[in-house]
Design an enzyme around this catalytic site. Sequence first.
Site, PDB file in Angstrom:
ATOM      1  N   ARG A   1       0.840  -1.204   0.000  1.00 43.80           N
ATOM      2  CA  ARG A   1       0.000   0.000   0.000  1.00 43.80           C
ATOM      3  C   ARG A   1       0.869   1.246   0.000  1.00 43.80           C
ATOM      4  O   ARG A   1       0.884   2.029   0.946  1.00 43.80           O
ATOM      5  CB  ARG A   1      -0.970  -0.068   1.165  1.00 43.80           C
ATOM      6  CG  ARG A   1      -2.056  -1.072   0.813  1.00 43.80           C
ATOM      7  CD  ARG A   1      -3.107  -1.193   1.826  1.00 43.80           C
ATOM      8  NE  ARG A   1      -4.412  -1.245   1.181  1.00 43.80           N
ATOM      9  CZ  ARG A   1      -5.540  -1.436   1.835  1.00 43.80           C
ATOM     10  NH1 ARG A   1      -5.538  -1.581   3.135  1.00 43.80           N
ATOM     11  NH2 ARG A   1      -6.676  -1.495   1.195  1.00 43.80           N
TER      12      ARG A   1
ATOM     13  N   TYR B   1      -2.144  -0.407   9.477  1.00 42.72           N
ATOM     14  CA  TYR B   1      -3.219  -1.280   9.925  1.00 42.72           C
ATOM     15  C   TYR B   1      -3.359  -1.220  11.435  1.00 42.72           C
ATOM     16  O   TYR B   1      -2.478  -0.740  12.143  1.00 42.72           O
ATOM     17  CB  TYR B   1      -2.929  -2.741   9.515  1.00 42.72           C
ATOM     18  CG  TYR B   1      -3.007  -2.962   8.044  1.00 42.72           C
ATOM     19  CD1 TYR B   1      -4.232  -3.040   7.398  1.00 42.72           C
ATOM     20  CD2 TYR B   1      -1.857  -3.090   7.282  1.00 42.72           C
ATOM     21  CE1 TYR B   1      -4.312  -3.244   6.040  1.00 42.72           C
ATOM     22  CE2 TYR B   1      -1.919  -3.293   5.911  1.00 42.72           C
ATOM     23  CZ  TYR B   1      -3.158  -3.374   5.304  1.00 42.72           C
ATOM     24  OH  TYR B   1      -3.227  -3.574   3.966  1.00 42.72           O
TER      25      TYR B   1
ATOM     26  N   ASP C   1      -4.724  -0.974  -6.271  1.00 41.61           N
ATOM     27  CA  ASP C   1      -5.181  -1.459  -4.970  1.00 41.61           C
ATOM     28  C   ASP C   1      -6.618  -2.001  -5.041  1.00 41.61           C
ATOM     29  O   ASP C   1      -7.589  -1.277  -4.832  1.00 41.61           O
ATOM     30  CB  ASP C   1      -5.078  -0.317  -3.950  1.00 41.61           C
ATOM     31  CG  ASP C   1      -5.312  -0.773  -2.526  1.00 41.61           C
ATOM     32  OD1 ASP C   1      -5.851  -1.878  -2.333  1.00 41.61           O
ATOM     33  OD2 ASP C   1      -4.967  -0.008  -1.607  1.00 41.61           O
TER      34      ASP C   1
ATOM     35  N   GLN D   1      -1.324   2.728  -5.589  1.00 41.80           N
ATOM     36  CA  GLN D   1      -2.733   3.017  -5.264  1.00 41.80           C
ATOM     37  C   GLN D   1      -3.681   2.657  -6.413  1.00 41.80           C
ATOM     38  O   GLN D   1      -4.781   2.176  -6.179  1.00 41.80           O
ATOM     39  CB  GLN D   1      -2.906   4.494  -4.919  1.00 41.80           C
ATOM     40  CG  GLN D   1      -2.653   4.748  -3.439  1.00 41.80           C
ATOM     41  CD  GLN D   1      -2.880   6.192  -3.038  1.00 41.80           C
ATOM     42  OE1 GLN D   1      -3.344   6.993  -3.822  1.00 41.80           O
ATOM     43  NE2 GLN D   1      -2.531   6.508  -1.810  1.00 41.80           N
TER      44      GLN D   1
ATOM     45  N   SER E   1      -8.827  -1.839  -1.870  1.00 40.82           N
ATOM     46  CA  SER E   1      -9.492  -0.546  -1.664  1.00 40.82           C
ATOM     47  C   SER E   1     -10.662  -0.352  -2.612  1.00 40.82           C
ATOM     48  O   SER E   1     -11.735   0.089  -2.201  1.00 40.82           O
ATOM     49  CB  SER E   1      -8.508   0.616  -1.848  1.00 40.82           C
ATOM     50  OG  SER E   1      -7.601   0.631  -0.785  1.00 40.82           O
TER      51      SER E   1
HETATM   52  P1  NAD Z   1      -9.129  -2.964   7.009  1.00 47.45           P
HETATM   53  O1  NAD Z   1     -10.194  -3.446   6.053  1.00 47.45           O
HETATM   54  O2  NAD Z   1      -7.978  -3.842   7.286  1.00 47.45           O
HETATM   55  O3  NAD Z   1      -9.851  -2.576   8.400  1.00 47.45           O
HETATM   56  C1  NAD Z   1     -10.954  -1.702   8.437  1.00 47.45           C
HETATM   57  C2  NAD Z   1     -10.813  -0.762   9.598  1.00 47.45           C
HETATM   58  O4  NAD Z   1     -11.128  -1.457  10.810  1.00 47.45           O
HETATM   59  C3  NAD Z   1      -9.433  -0.176   9.791  1.00 47.45           C
HETATM   60  O5  NAD Z   1      -9.510   1.231   9.705  1.00 47.45           O
HETATM   61  C4  NAD Z   1      -9.038  -0.632  11.192  1.00 47.45           C
HETATM   62  O6  NAD Z   1      -8.284   0.331  11.889  1.00 47.45           O
HETATM   63  C5  NAD Z   1     -10.386  -0.842  11.837  1.00 47.45           C
HETATM   64  N1  NAD Z   1     -10.387  -1.695  13.026  1.00 47.45           N
HETATM   65  C6  NAD Z   1      -9.673  -2.817  13.301  1.00 47.45           C
HETATM   66  N2  NAD Z   1      -9.966  -3.293  14.531  1.00 47.45           N
HETATM   67  C7  NAD Z   1     -10.914  -2.474  15.052  1.00 47.45           C
HETATM   68  C8  NAD Z   1     -11.630  -2.451  16.277  1.00 47.45           C
HETATM   69  N3  NAD Z   1     -11.436  -3.374  17.211  1.00 47.45           N
HETATM   70  N4  NAD Z   1     -12.525  -1.463  16.480  1.00 47.45           N
HETATM   71  C9  NAD Z   1     -12.727  -0.513  15.534  1.00 47.45           C
HETATM   72  N5  NAD Z   1     -12.091  -0.486  14.359  1.00 47.45           N
HETATM   73  C10 NAD Z   1     -11.186  -1.445  14.107  1.00 47.45           C
HETATM   74  O7  NAD Z   1      -8.586  -1.546   6.578  1.00 47.45           O
HETATM   75  P2  NAD Z   1      -8.452  -0.878   5.153  1.00 47.45           P
HETATM   76  O8  NAD Z   1      -9.728  -0.230   4.809  1.00 47.45           O
HETATM   77  O9  NAD Z   1      -7.916  -1.889   4.181  1.00 47.45           O
HETATM   78  O10 NAD Z   1      -7.388   0.255   5.424  1.00 47.45           O
HETATM   79  C11 NAD Z   1      -6.328   0.079   6.352  1.00 47.45           C
HETATM   80  C12 NAD Z   1      -5.358   1.230   6.271  1.00 47.45           C
HETATM   81  O11 NAD Z   1      -4.640   1.245   5.059  1.00 47.45           O
HETATM   82  C13 NAD Z   1      -6.004   2.605   6.349  1.00 47.45           C
HETATM   83  O12 NAD Z   1      -5.162   3.423   7.107  1.00 47.45           O
HETATM   84  C14 NAD Z   1      -6.005   3.111   4.956  1.00 47.45           C
HETATM   85  O13 NAD Z   1      -6.026   4.511   4.866  1.00 47.45           O
HETATM   86  C15 NAD Z   1      -4.672   2.544   4.521  1.00 47.45           C
HETATM   87  N6  NAD Z   1      -4.602   2.455   3.060  1.00 47.45           N
HETATM   88  C16 NAD Z   1      -3.495   2.947   2.447  1.00 47.45           C
HETATM   89  C17 NAD Z   1      -3.424   2.888   1.058  1.00 47.45           C
HETATM   90  C18 NAD Z   1      -2.231   3.419   0.339  1.00 47.45           C
HETATM   91  O14 NAD Z   1      -1.481   4.177   0.893  1.00 47.45           O
HETATM   92  N7  NAD Z   1      -1.993   3.006  -0.890  1.00 47.45           N
HETATM   93  C19 NAD Z   1      -4.443   2.331   0.313  1.00 47.45           C
HETATM   94  C20 NAD Z   1      -5.558   1.839   0.998  1.00 47.45           C
HETATM   95  C21 NAD Z   1      -5.626   1.892   2.385  1.00 47.45           C
END
Ligand code: NAD
Length: 374
Positions: free
Chosen positions: A122, A226, A130, A127, A133
Amino acid sequence: MPVTIGALRESAPHETRVSLVPEVADKLAQTGARVLLEHGAGARANFPDALYKKVDWSDSPGSVLSTADVVLTVQPLSLDQIQQLKSGAVVIGFMQPHARKAEVKALRDRRITSFAVELIPRISRAQSMDALSSQAAIAGYKAVLIAASHLPKFFPMLTTAAGTIRPSQVLVIGAGVAGLQAIATARRLGAVVEAYDVRGATKEQVKSLGAKFVDTGVSAEGTGGYARELTAEEKAKQQEVLDSRIAAADAVITTASVPGRPAPKIISRAAVERMRPGSVVVDIAAEQGGNCELTRAGEVVEHNGVNIVGAVNLAADLAYNASEMYARNLLNFLKPAIEKGELKIDWNDEVFAQSCLTHEGTVKHEPTLKTLDS
Ligand code: NAD
């Protein structure tokens, strides 16, 4: 010889998406590659065969598998499909490496080069590739529509001749990609939205979408953006505050997940029993075990008048856009590896190196390798 890139009509039950949409198939053909599709590959996503202009067709999935140098897929290939692949073939798609151990071993033993889109790093440059996402955003949007259609209430505030209708209260738990899209969608529909995530970094993002952040006083920043798993004490504190917000909500959308682990249980039976009858929980984490104790994947469970929707594969409900976005993700991943119609993977590129699951008879992804017994 130009590389042959193949795509199948997905065979997994309820899978309506396709890995190659016409626009992307044509772009791949323009690189000099040959594109080979199974008849009807895009039909369930509303891309009939006639829209694909520059591809060759095959009547059977078997001949795509045994001919293609690169197979693009949405769902992981089955054991039977892996056996039919051409020796030395490349497969790119969702692989579910934590859950599909037998398939990972089969890919290894057949010396297939497999790239799992879940493992694409990521980083900013990746991006546009991805797929986690792109598909999560769709799931977040759809979850809100499901909640709205279950609720015996309007989402927006209405001022009518018959009096004023109060807006619905929506709580989104987990403010990652799916959660943020759920917040935006619920706000567009006029609901009053609160959201919670263990990562404090989400606070500003939640606020910028016009929602209120639920502050439980617990932070769980992990590595790589994460979340980490919480301790028992942290969980109890989080629970206390969240339970009161759950009780106040008309609709709760849960999206919380921790990579490679079962989904954290955040909504207990007792918390559901505090909700008003007619309220709804849409649990996007249903396939990873669910964020709600009462969730059953693929079912709607009614408990004391509260509906708990165990949402599965929501992206397939918007197959047209989901396929477009997924196919573009795959194009952006694969295109740098095609030179004058031939496949040349740059193993020094971290995108290819890190997303590689199996290659030349070995499992390249260390965490997956550790889960395999042989
Ligand atoms: P994910 O699907 O792994 O998880 C969904 C959300 O659940 C996350 O925000 C996580 O913090 C939250 N979570 C986990 N345990 C929890 C709990 N007990 N209570 C409440 N919330 C909880 O996450 P995702 O949507 O794939 O994204 C994860 C991270 O990656 C984010 O910070 C996102 O911004 C980042 N991201 C970065 C890029 C990039 O830079 N290319 C692309 C996509 C996502």
